[in-house]
Design an enzyme around this catalytic site. Structure first.
Site, PDB file in Angstrom:
ATOM      1  N   GLY A  20      48.153  37.105  46.878  1.00  0.00           N
ATOM      2  CA  GLY A  20      47.193  36.045  46.566  1.00  0.00           C
ATOM      3  C   GLY A  20      47.561  35.319  45.279  1.00  0.00           C
ATOM      4  O   GLY A  20      48.584  35.607  44.647  1.00  0.00           O
ATOM      5  N   ASN A  42      46.671  42.422  52.946  1.00  0.00           N
ATOM      6  CA  ASN A  42      46.594  42.348  54.416  1.00  0.00           C
ATOM      7  C   ASN A  42      46.953  40.946  54.920  1.00  0.00           C
ATOM      8  O   ASN A  42      46.921  40.688  56.117  1.00  0.00           O
ATOM      9  CB  ASN A  42      45.212  42.782  54.932  1.00  0.00           C
ATOM     10  CG  ASN A  42      44.109  41.828  54.504  1.00  0.00           C
ATOM     11  OD1 ASN A  42      44.370  40.828  53.827  1.00  0.00           O
ATOM     12  ND2 ASN A  42      42.892  42.122  54.900  1.00  0.00           N
ATOM     13  N   VAL A  67      42.973  47.250  52.439  1.00  0.00           N
ATOM     14  CA  VAL A  67      42.444  48.325  51.589  1.00  0.00           C
ATOM     15  C   VAL A  67      41.026  48.747  51.972  1.00  0.00           C
ATOM     16  O   VAL A  67      40.501  49.715  51.422  1.00  0.00           O
ATOM     17  CB  VAL A  67      42.504  47.966  50.078  1.00  0.00           C
ATOM     18  CG1 VAL A  67      43.925  47.753  49.631  1.00  0.00           C
ATOM     19  CG2 VAL A  67      41.624  46.772  49.752  1.00  0.00           C
ATOM     20  N   LYS A 101      33.483  44.029  53.040  1.00  0.00           N
ATOM     21  CA  LYS A 101      34.168  45.320  53.148  1.00  0.00           C
ATOM     22  C   LYS A 101      35.206  45.533  52.048  1.00  0.00           C
ATOM     23  O   LYS A 101      35.335  46.629  51.499  1.00  0.00           O
ATOM     24  CB  LYS A 101      34.834  45.447  54.529  1.00  0.00           C
ATOM     25  CG  LYS A 101      33.828  45.770  55.629  1.00  0.00           C
ATOM     26  CD  LYS A 101      34.414  45.656  57.014  1.00  0.00           C
ATOM     27  CE  LYS A 101      35.271  46.834  57.361  1.00  0.00           C
ATOM     28  NZ  LYS A 101      35.739  46.751  58.774  1.00  0.00           N
ATOM     29  N   LYS A 115      41.292  58.284  41.223  1.00  0.00           N
ATOM     30  CA  LYS A 115      40.862  59.642  40.838  1.00  0.00           C
ATOM     31  C   LYS A 115      41.926  60.661  41.248  1.00  0.00           C
ATOM     32  O   LYS A 115      42.305  61.535  40.463  1.00  0.00           O
ATOM     33  CB  LYS A 115      39.525  59.930  41.516  1.00  0.00           C
ATOM     34  CG  LYS A 115      38.914  61.264  41.215  1.00  0.00           C
ATOM     35  CD  LYS A 115      37.445  61.250  41.657  1.00  0.00           C
ATOM     36  CE  LYS A 115      36.947  62.642  41.960  1.00  0.00           C
ATOM     37  NZ  LYS A 115      37.134  63.037  43.358  1.00  0.00           N
ATOM     38  N   TYR A 155      29.996  37.707  49.002  1.00  0.00           N
ATOM     39  CA  TYR A 155      30.964  37.881  47.903  1.00  0.00           C
ATOM     40  C   TYR A 155      30.248  38.436  46.676  1.00  0.00           C
ATOM     41  O   TYR A 155      30.663  39.451  46.103  1.00  0.00           O
ATOM     42  CB  TYR A 155      31.596  36.535  47.583  1.00  0.00           C
ATOM     43  CG  TYR A 155      32.657  36.554  46.510  1.00  0.00           C
ATOM     44  CD1 TYR A 155      33.875  37.198  46.716  1.00  0.00           C
ATOM     45  CD2 TYR A 155      32.474  35.890  45.295  1.00  0.00           C
ATOM     46  CE1 TYR A 155      34.867  37.187  45.745  1.00  0.00           C
ATOM     47  CE2 TYR A 155      33.459  35.877  44.324  1.00  0.00           C
ATOM     48  CZ  TYR A 155      34.652  36.519  44.545  1.00  0.00           C
ATOM     49  OH  TYR A 155      35.634  36.507  43.581  1.00  0.00           O
ATOM     50  N   TYR A 169      31.911  55.872  39.072  1.00  0.00           N
ATOM     51  CA  TYR A 169      33.118  56.708  38.963  1.00  0.00           C
ATOM     52  C   TYR A 169      33.457  56.970  37.497  1.00  0.00           C
ATOM     53  O   TYR A 169      33.957  58.039  37.153  1.00  0.00           O
ATOM     54  CB  TYR A 169      34.310  56.047  39.679  1.00  0.00           C
ATOM     55  CG  TYR A 169      34.480  56.531  41.105  1.00  0.00           C
ATOM     56  CD1 TYR A 169      33.574  56.160  42.091  1.00  0.00           C
ATOM     57  CD2 TYR A 169      35.525  57.372  41.457  1.00  0.00           C
ATOM     58  CE1 TYR A 169      33.707  56.610  43.394  1.00  0.00           C
ATOM     59  CE2 TYR A 169      35.666  57.824  42.760  1.00  0.00           C
ATOM     60  CZ  TYR A 169      34.762  57.446  43.722  1.00  0.00           C
ATOM     61  OH  TYR A 169      34.897  57.903  45.012  1.00  0.00           O
ATOM     62  N   ARG A 196      38.619  25.228  47.371  1.00  0.00           N
ATOM     63  CA  ARG A 196      38.162  25.161  45.989  1.00  0.00           C
ATOM     64  C   ARG A 196      38.460  23.786  45.409  1.00  0.00           C
ATOM     65  O   ARG A 196      39.340  23.064  45.867  1.00  0.00           O
ATOM     66  CB  ARG A 196      38.770  26.283  45.163  1.00  0.00           C
ATOM     67  CG  ARG A 196      38.036  27.573  45.473  1.00  0.00           C
ATOM     68  CD  ARG A 196      38.456  28.697  44.605  1.00  0.00           C
ATOM     69  NE  ARG A 196      39.724  29.233  45.024  1.00  0.00           N
ATOM     70  CZ  ARG A 196      40.243  30.333  44.524  1.00  0.00           C
ATOM     71  NH1 ARG A 196      39.605  30.999  43.598  1.00  0.00           N
ATOM     72  NH2 ARG A 196      41.403  30.778  44.956  1.00  0.00           N
TER      73      ARG A 196
HETATM   74  N1  UDP Z   1      33.389  20.914  44.986  1.00  0.00           N
HETATM   75  C1  UDP Z   1      33.406  19.530  45.192  1.00  0.00           C
HETATM   76  N2  UDP Z   1      34.294  19.011  46.104  1.00  0.00           N
HETATM   77  C2  UDP Z   1      35.167  19.782  46.815  1.00  0.00           C
HETATM   78  C3  UDP Z   1      35.158  21.194  46.576  1.00  0.00           C
HETATM   79  C4  UDP Z   1      34.244  21.720  45.668  1.00  0.00           C
HETATM   80  O1  UDP Z   1      32.637  18.780  44.577  1.00  0.00           O
HETATM   81  O2  UDP Z   1      35.928  19.227  47.637  1.00  0.00           O
HETATM   82  C5  UDP Z   1      32.442  21.466  44.012  1.00  0.00           C
HETATM   83  C6  UDP Z   1      31.597  22.648  44.501  1.00  0.00           C
HETATM   84  O3  UDP Z   1      30.439  22.214  45.171  1.00  0.00           O
HETATM   85  C7  UDP Z   1      31.291  23.352  43.200  1.00  0.00           C
HETATM   86  C8  UDP Z   1      32.513  23.068  42.331  1.00  0.00           C
HETATM   87  O4  UDP Z   1      33.183  21.969  42.918  1.00  0.00           O
HETATM   88  O5  UDP Z   1      30.165  22.783  42.578  1.00  0.00           O
HETATM   89  C9  UDP Z   1      33.485  24.243  42.263  1.00  0.00           C
HETATM   90  O6  UDP Z   1      33.704  24.683  43.572  1.00  0.00           O
HETATM   91  P1  UDP Z   1      34.756  25.817  43.931  1.00  0.00           P
HETATM   92  O7  UDP Z   1      34.651  26.041  45.398  1.00  0.00           O
HETATM   93  O8  UDP Z   1      36.077  25.451  43.376  1.00  0.00           O
HETATM   94  O9  UDP Z   1      34.300  27.105  43.130  1.00  0.00           O
HETATM   95  P2  UDP Z   1      32.887  27.804  42.835  1.00  0.00           P
HETATM   96  O10 UDP Z   1      31.756  27.001  43.419  1.00  0.00           O
HETATM   97  O11 UDP Z   1      33.002  29.138  43.437  1.00  0.00           O
HETATM   98  O12 UDP Z   1      32.837  27.808  41.362  1.00  0.00           O
END
Ligand code: UDP
Length: 337
Positions: A20, A42, A67, A101, A115, A155, A169, A196
């Site tokens: 990742g 995975n 995992v 999960k 552990k 999440y 733990y 994101r």
């Molecule tokens: N966001 C946006 N346009 C996009 C993708 C995300 O305006 O195309 C906004 C989303 O609504 C949030 C912020 O950007 O307010 C950050 O979103 P991201 O998914 O990056 O992370 P998270 O919300 O988990 O901080």
């Protein structure tokens, strides 16, 4: 540093989520520090491309494993870093049960492994444990404001369970544990279509599409460049501090302003278009990093203009196929009510 030691003598580190975004950077860092790294993934959201440069390196080996199922690693382990998890809201929507999960069962398996091996374990927690926060900026003492049954709950609650299990733990078994609460982070190797905001905006600019701001763009985030984050994580692991520590960049910006920064950076002639705000989207987020400053002597060094330029250069180097791959970049059915 023991970088010159033969691979067989090196101390061994297990990194989950190795393919990742953050996991792959951690692999690089621990190999550079002279460790033998066992990467595990995975490959549901991770990509081998992120670690292909490590194949053939005798200090690296890769296990294709989930995992959430029993984890077996032969030989000694000095450290475990648990970074396996879907990490974008679109991914939680697509694979909610796996998200739950890996944060719960996966964490339990890795704590058990730590552990059994006498290893120190660091788990990747998140600013999402604060939910849509009513305290600003967020200190580690804040208990959060999370909707357990909302789209992000899978999440947020998995990570909250992870913290509880890790502390149990620590207190019950005396395990050496570390908890990092990671705020929004960006840099090379993010998946362009993970949904994101930064890859979304840069991808849109590169494809000649309008930039989609969700809501009115007044919600805030605080973005940390990946190298700074990795340094903070490394220092936390090496510290003797078992309480959670925020690691992020306190420089806060609205998403509307962020879109303007990306328009300027990329020189795109596209404009901003507004889309509905996803449900439970936090309205503000900024880490209080007093604890990281005091305990780790850490603070971010890379400012946004520098980090964004490096990240933009990375995305520009992607092939046209990668740039146009659509994946699941949609928030349909996930609108704030
Ligand atoms: N966001 C946006 N346009 C996009 C993708 C995300 O305006 O195309 C906004 C989303 O609504 C949030 C912020 O950007 O307010 C950050 O979103 P991201 O998914 O990056 O992370 P998270 O919300 O988990 O901080």
């Amino acid at each position: 540093m023991n970088a010159t030691k033969a691979s067989a003598e090196k101390e061994r580190v297990l990194i989950t989520g190795a393919a990742g975004f953050l996991g792959s950077h951690l692999c690089d860092r621990f190999i550079a520090e002279g460790y033998h790294v066992i990467g595990m993934d995975n490959l549901i959201t991770g990509r081998l491309k992120n670690i292909e440069h490590l194949f053939g390196n005798r200090a690296f080996e890769f296990y294709h494993h989930d995992v959430s199922k029993f984890v077996h690693v032969p030989g000694p382990l000095k450290y475990i870093l648990h970074f396996a998890s879907p990490a974008s809201p679109i991914d939680y929507l697509k694979i909610p049960i796996q998200t739950l999960k890996v944060g719960s069962l996966g964490t339990h398996n890795l704590l058990g492994l730590a552990k059994a091996k006498g290893a120190r374990i660091l788990v990747a927690s998140t600013s999402e444990v604060y939910g849509d926060p009513q305290v600003h900026p967020q200190t580690e003492d804040y208990w959060g404001h999370v909707n357990p049954i909302g789209p992000r709950g899978v999440y947020d609650e998995a990570k909250r369970f992870q913290e509880a299990m890790t502390m149990a733990y620590h207190t019950y078994h005396g395990l050496e544990t570390r908890i990092v609460r990671i705020f929004n982070t960006y840099g090379p190797r993010m998946r362009l279509n993970d949904g994101r905001v930064l890859p979304a905006f840069i991808g849109q600019a590169l494809r000649g599409e309008d930039l989609t701001v969700f809501g009115d763009g007044s919600q805030t985030r605080s973005f940390c460049y990946v190298d700074d984050l990795i340094e903070g994580i490394y220092r936390l692991l090496m510290s003797d501090y078992a309480q959670p520590v925020n690691v992020g960049n306190p420089s806060e910006i609205t998403i509307g302003e962020f879109a303007e920064e990306i328009i300027k950076l990329t020189g795109t002639s596209q404009k901003v278009v507004y889309k509905p705000l996803p449900k439970d989207d936090p309205m503000q987020r900024q880490p209080d990093i007093t604890r990281a400053r005091e305990i780790l002597g850490w603070e971010p060094k890379v400012d946004r203009s520098e980090g964004l330029q490096i990240t933009y250069d990375y995305f520009k180097s992607l092939s046209p196929e990668e740039l146009h791959e659509k994946e699941h970049n949609t928030f349909e059915g996930y609108v704030r009510k």
